[in-house]
Write an enzyme that holds these catalytic residues in place. Structure first.
Site, short mmCIF file in Angstrom:
data_model
loop_
_atom_site.label_atom_id
_atom_site.label_comp_id
_atom_site.label_asym_id
_atom_site.label_seq_id
_atom_site.Cartn_x
_atom_site.Cartn_y
_atom_site.Cartn_z
N ALA A 195 13.92 -6.20 10.41
CA ALA A 195 13.97 -4.78 10.06
C ALA A 195 15.00 -4.56 8.97
O ALA A 195 16.15 -5.00 9.09
CB ALA A 195 14.33 -3.96 11.30
N HIS A 246 7.88 2.35 15.38
CA HIS A 246 7.69 0.94 15.03
C HIS A 246 8.06 0.05 16.22
O HIS A 246 7.35 -0.90 16.54
CB HIS A 246 8.54 0.56 13.82
N ARG A 247 9.16 0.34 16.87
CA ARG A 247 9.60 -0.46 18.02
C ARG A 247 8.58 -0.41 19.16
O ARG A 247 8.31 -1.42 19.80
CB ARG A 247 10.95 0.05 18.53
N GLY A 251 -1.15 2.34 6.85
CA GLY A 251 -1.42 1.36 7.90
C GLY A 251 -0.86 -0.02 7.58
O GLY A 251 -1.21 -0.99 8.25
N LYS A 252 0.01 -0.11 6.57
CA LYS A 252 0.59 -1.40 6.17
C LYS A 252 1.28 -2.11 7.33
O LYS A 252 1.02 -3.29 7.58
CB LYS A 252 1.65 -1.21 5.07
N GLY A 306 0.83 -1.20 0.00
CA GLY A 306 0.00 0.00 0.00
C GLY A 306 0.86 1.25 0.00
O GLY A 306 2.09 1.17 0.09
#
Length: 186
Positions: A39, A57-58, A19-20, A14
């Site tokens: 990662a 993200h973490r 929101g992937k 996307g």
């Protein structure tokens, strides 16, 4: 939605900020398996925005998930990480492509083949790949931008038919392309 019995490769694609990653994380959690987050980003302490994105993200990931950094050696990471019943979540293919953008065309093609082969040889536990969709806007004005768009777009197109599930995330919604889409003959 992925269940404990789902196996194989899952593609989540996307545009930016759609929101992937969150959808991929939800799928990984729903697998019921231990998760290794692979990662592809390289940390850059000089880039505060990039550092903040990595930190976000973490913070979203459960503490029990392991993290494996593989900015360029993604194929090796997939082949060796979590043998057995472990779910791999790879975020993202776009960053991996960017990290390898200076490869000549023959070397790039060989790397793509290695990636596709290692995914096919992986044990049955799920591998969830996050990939950015490119080319939904203006054609990049610079050769390196066009090269990135073409390489990532070509890789995602080759991956889609090989995946057990493919999701397009846009506007905060995940669409199951296997259920709603029509495959394009090559």
């Amino acid at each position: 939605m992925i269940g404990e019995n789902e196996r194989g490769t899952i593609l989540v694609t996307g545009p930016a900020r759609s929101g992937k990653s969150e959808w991929a994380e939800r799928l990984a959690h729903a697998s019921g398996r231990p998760v290794i987050y692979v990662a592809t980003a390289r940390e850059d302490p000089e880039d505060a925005d990039w550092t903040a994105r990595i930190a976000a993200h973490r913070q979203r990931r459960p503490a029990r998930w392991s993290t494996l950094c593989a900015p360029t050696e993604l194929e090796s990471a997939i082949a060796t990480a979590g043998a057995g019943d472990v779910c791999l979540l790879i975020d993202s293919l776009g960053t991996w492509v960017a990290n390898l953008i200076e490869l000549d065309e023959a070397t790039w093609r060989a790397r793509c083949e290695r990636l596709l082969n290692v995914l096919e040889q992986r044990p049955a536990a799920p591998v969830i790949l996050v990939a950015e969709e490119t080319g939904w806007g203006v054609i990049p004005a610079y050769p390196i931008g066009r090269l990135f768009r073409d390489r990532l777009g070509g890789l995602v197109r080759r991956l889609g038919p090989r995946c057990s599930s493919t999701y397009l995330v846009a506007g905060g919604h995940a669409l199951d392309l296997r259920r709603l889409g029509v495959p394009i003959d090559r």
